[in-house]
Design an enzyme around this catalytic site. Structure first.
Site, PDB file in Angstrom:
ATOM      1  N   ASP A 150     -12.142  15.649 -33.839  1.00 28.52           N
ATOM      2  CA  ASP A 150     -13.113  15.914 -32.782  1.00 28.52           C
ATOM      3  C   ASP A 150     -14.512  15.712 -33.362  1.00 28.52           C
ATOM      4  O   ASP A 150     -14.923  16.444 -34.258  1.00 28.52           O
ATOM      5  CB  ASP A 150     -12.940  17.359 -32.307  1.00 28.52           C
ATOM      6  CG  ASP A 150     -13.441  17.588 -30.895  1.00 28.52           C
ATOM      7  OD1 ASP A 150     -14.468  16.997 -30.539  1.00 28.52           O
ATOM      8  OD2 ASP A 150     -12.807  18.362 -30.159  1.00 28.52           O
TER       9      ASP A 150
ATOM     10  N   ASP B 174     -16.993  14.699 -28.370  1.00 28.42           N
ATOM     11  CA  ASP B 174     -17.538  15.806 -27.602  1.00 28.42           C
ATOM     12  C   ASP B 174     -18.765  15.356 -26.811  1.00 28.42           C
ATOM     13  O   ASP B 174     -19.626  14.634 -27.339  1.00 28.42           O
ATOM     14  CB  ASP B 174     -17.915  16.940 -28.573  1.00 28.42           C
ATOM     15  CG  ASP B 174     -18.373  18.183 -27.874  1.00 28.42           C
ATOM     16  OD1 ASP B 174     -17.579  18.737 -27.093  1.00 28.42           O
ATOM     17  OD2 ASP B 174     -19.526  18.611 -28.108  1.00 28.42           O
TER      18      ASP B 174
ATOM     19  N   GLU C  88     -15.022  13.225 -24.000  1.00 31.23           N
ATOM     20  CA  GLU C  88     -15.358  14.262 -23.037  1.00 31.23           C
ATOM     21  C   GLU C  88     -16.607  13.754 -22.331  1.00 31.23           C
ATOM     22  O   GLU C  88     -17.694  13.762 -22.901  1.00 31.23           O
ATOM     23  CB  GLU C  88     -15.633  15.593 -23.727  1.00 31.23           C
ATOM     24  CG  GLU C  88     -15.998  16.684 -22.726  1.00 31.23           C
ATOM     25  CD  GLU C  88     -16.605  17.921 -23.366  1.00 31.23           C
ATOM     26  OE1 GLU C  88     -16.500  19.000 -22.774  1.00 31.23           O
ATOM     27  OE2 GLU C  88     -17.211  17.794 -24.453  1.00 31.23           O
TER      28      GLU C  88
ATOM     29  N   HIS D 194      -9.485  23.733 -24.621  1.00 31.53           N
ATOM     30  CA  HIS D 194     -10.117  24.918 -25.191  1.00 31.53           C
ATOM     31  C   HIS D 194     -11.282  25.445 -24.365  1.00 31.53           C
ATOM     32  O   HIS D 194     -11.787  26.540 -24.632  1.00 31.53           O
ATOM     33  CB  HIS D 194     -10.613  24.602 -26.603  1.00 31.53           C
ATOM     34  CG  HIS D 194     -11.627  23.502 -26.630  1.00 31.53           C
ATOM     35  ND1 HIS D 194     -11.304  22.184 -26.372  1.00 31.53           N
ATOM     36  CD2 HIS D 194     -12.964  23.510 -26.856  1.00 31.53           C
ATOM     37  CE1 HIS D 194     -12.385  21.446 -26.448  1.00 31.53           C
ATOM     38  NE2 HIS D 194     -13.411  22.222 -26.734  1.00 31.53           N
ATOM     39  N   ASP D 195     -11.725  24.696 -23.367  1.00 35.10           N
ATOM     40  CA  ASP D 195     -12.859  25.110 -22.538  1.00 35.10           C
ATOM     41  C   ASP D 195     -12.442  25.597 -21.161  1.00 35.10           C
ATOM     42  O   ASP D 195     -13.299  25.958 -20.349  1.00 35.10           O
ATOM     43  CB  ASP D 195     -13.835  23.943 -22.353  1.00 35.10           C
ATOM     44  CG  ASP D 195     -14.656  23.661 -23.595  1.00 35.10           C
ATOM     45  OD1 ASP D 195     -14.821  24.580 -24.425  1.00 35.10           O
ATOM     46  OD2 ASP D 195     -15.135  22.517 -23.755  1.00 35.10           O
TER      47      ASP D 195
END
Length: 543
Positions: free
Chosen positions: A99, A196, A238, A312-313
């Site tokens: 990531d 990200d 993302e 995870h969000d």
């Protein structure tokens, strides 16, 4: 004709290292914990392990505030541990996806420490500094997006936390730095990258342009050309946006990214005209259907979809899309069928495969997330636009900490996450009944259903159809029932999902030839039938 890639038939499993497994019993998950459970992941059937940031970090945002991209966070282990993890996954014919946080660093990064020293420091232009705050910009985590530095009498910009200053991608040295970073990890054996908030690196702050700035795509193309594109790595961004923006990123002719996550489905349960995820709203399954179909048709033979319902969000999918109290097993399995037989690459978030759920925290003090803390200060304490109870209810429904509680391996102390040391975040109390050990013993568990689903996707008879077959939806006007087909010259397969807590009577578009997977014990062979609550099945048919 779509060019076939090595990763098209792979299953991605996302690991949040802090919460996966704590091998050294210090309360935090670590790389050795992941290594210890590689055989569990292999048994599940996944192929690519996406690890959220494992770099050196003060952990203001759990690793998304990087202090050094070339060092392993001591909480997680050492570079030797990472080398071992890469080698052990390779032995099992699995791969590691990392990531990369390219929009910002930690304020503890040496670049920023140098940048703060003086206005003429060589690293000053690595970040965004201005004499005054611009446009009353607001941080994603609450409060102003500008922080004053007493030493140099200027403000620096931070889209997220105060300790996460944004990088200045207009400075060409930033591109050079990230090319070096990515190539370093590619040489170590990393085979994939999740970027990200990649849509932010083309920002033009002086024009109040944050996402999708005019130089964004040229920057991503350059990154591709100079780094990951040289290694045949799989990439996913993302990138909050719409279908057109997804196409721009993933069109193979553009040489940017392979996939992007679309958040139209997962964000549809929040009222973004008010206080974002802290004002939840009821799910609209017709809208979910329409969005899924839009991306299936829009990206179809052009590029590739990333299929996900958790990360995870986000909150747990069974709480967001399903029915935890009345139809726990049925709805969890229905969500899996609805999502993972679409065309694209499945992404499974840790714990999703055993049916982990959102957690009820007893007070705001039990939350650890910087986003929750920031918005509690802003919305409840400062502006007083939400009450304490309203905010806590929203956190239970949509808060990021729901997906960050330790993995529930068994019913021993701390759910088997470690040997008993206090955990960095609360363990969900339902671990005594929801855990991997219990799930493995129960042939009707969500875990065994995920195994069957993955095995079906990889079945030699049907694999090519599920990976590359044509998508077509049916009964589009129905609100809660999603029916679609995947077909090619070898197979015609129909997927039927009732995402309702009530029965739904429908007429199937095709007669059932053979049922391949179902979430109830049996399936009616009648073409007109009444679907039970959250009933879902996959079958072959002949035209």
């Amino acid at each position: 004709m779509q060019q076939k890639k090595w990763w098209h038939d792979k299953i991605v499993y996302q690991i949040y290292p802090m919460s996966f497994a704590d091998a050294n019993n210090d309360g935090y998950g670590d790389l050795k914990g992941i290594i210890q459970h590689l055989d569990d992941l292999k048994e599940l059937g996944v192929d690519i392990l996406w690890l959220t940031p494992f770099f050196a970090s003060p952990m203001e945002d759990n690793g998304y505030d990087v202090a050094n991209y070339y060092q392993i966070n001591p909480l997680f282990g050492t570079m030797k541990d990472m080398d071992t993890l890469i080698a052990e996954t390779k032995k099992r014919e699995m791969y590691i996806m990392m990531d990369i946080v390219a929009n910002h660093t930690s304020s503890e990064h040496d670049w920023f420490k140098e940048s703060k020293k003086s206005k003429d420091n060589p690293y000053r232009e690595y970040y965004i500094w201005r004499d005054e705050p611009l446009f009353n910009m607001h941080s994603t985590f609450g409060g102003s997006a500008w922080e004053y530095d007493e030493n140099t009498k200027q403000y620096y910009f931070h889209e997220f936390g105060v300790g996460q200053p944004d990088l200045n991608w207009e400075n060409k040295k930033i591109m050079d730095e990230f090319v070096k970073i990515i190539n370093f990890w590619m040489e170590k054996g990393i085979r994939g990258i999740r970027f990200d908030v990649i849509q932010l690196i083309g920002k033009e702050i002086d024009k109040d342009i944050h996402a999708y700035g005019p130089t964004l795509h040229s920057k991503v193309r350059e990154l591709n050309l100079r780094s990951f594109g040289r290694y045949d790595a799989v990439t996913v961004g993302e990138a909050w946006g719409d279908l057109e923006k997804a196409i721009e990123f993933t069109n193979p002719e553009h040489h940017e990214l392979d996939m992007v996550f679309q958040f139209e489905c997962t964000s549809s349960t929040c009222d973004y005209t008010r206080y974002h995820k802290f004002t939840p709203k009821p799910i609209n399954m017709k809208l979910i259907k329409d969005i899924l179909c839009k991306y299936q048709r829009g990206l179809n033979d052009l590029s590739w979809n990333a299929l996900f319902v958790e990360n995870h969000d986000l909150g747990r999918c069974i709480n967001k899309f399903g029915n935890e109290k009345e139809f726990y097993l049925e709805s969890a399995k229905a969500i899996a069928i609805m999502n993972y037989f679409l065309k694209g690459t499945p992404f499974i978030y840790q714990g999703q495969e055993i049916g982990m759920t959102n957690i009820v925290m007893n007070s705001i003090d039990e939350y650890r997330d910087i986003e929750i803390k920031g918005h509690y200060q802003e919305l409840v304490l400062d502006k007083k636009v939400l009450t304490y109870d309203e905010f806590m209810k929203a956190c239970y429904q949509e808060g990021r900490d729901n997906n960050r509680t330790p993995i529930q391996w068994d019913d021993s102390v701390n759910a088997g996450f470690n040997k008993g040391a206090p955990t960095w975040i609360k363990v969900n109390p339902n671990y005594q009944t929801i855990n991997l050990k219990a799930a493995k013993k129960d042939p009707n568990s969500i875990y065994h259903f995920y195994k069957k689903l993955i095995q079906l996707r990889k079945n030699e008879t049907y694999k090519n159809t599920f990976v590359y077959g044509k998508f077509q939806s049916y009964l589009d006007d129905l609100e809660h029932v999603f029916v679609y087909t995947r077909s090619d010259q070898d197979n015609q397969i129909c997927i039927v999902v009732n995402m309702n807590r009530y029965e739904e009577t429908i007429t199937l578009p095709f007669h059932i030839e053979k049922v391949l997977l179902q979430n109830y014990e049996s399936v009616s062979k009648m073409q007109t039938q009444t679907l039970r609550p959250y009933e879902a099945f996959v079958y072959t048919y002949k035209k």
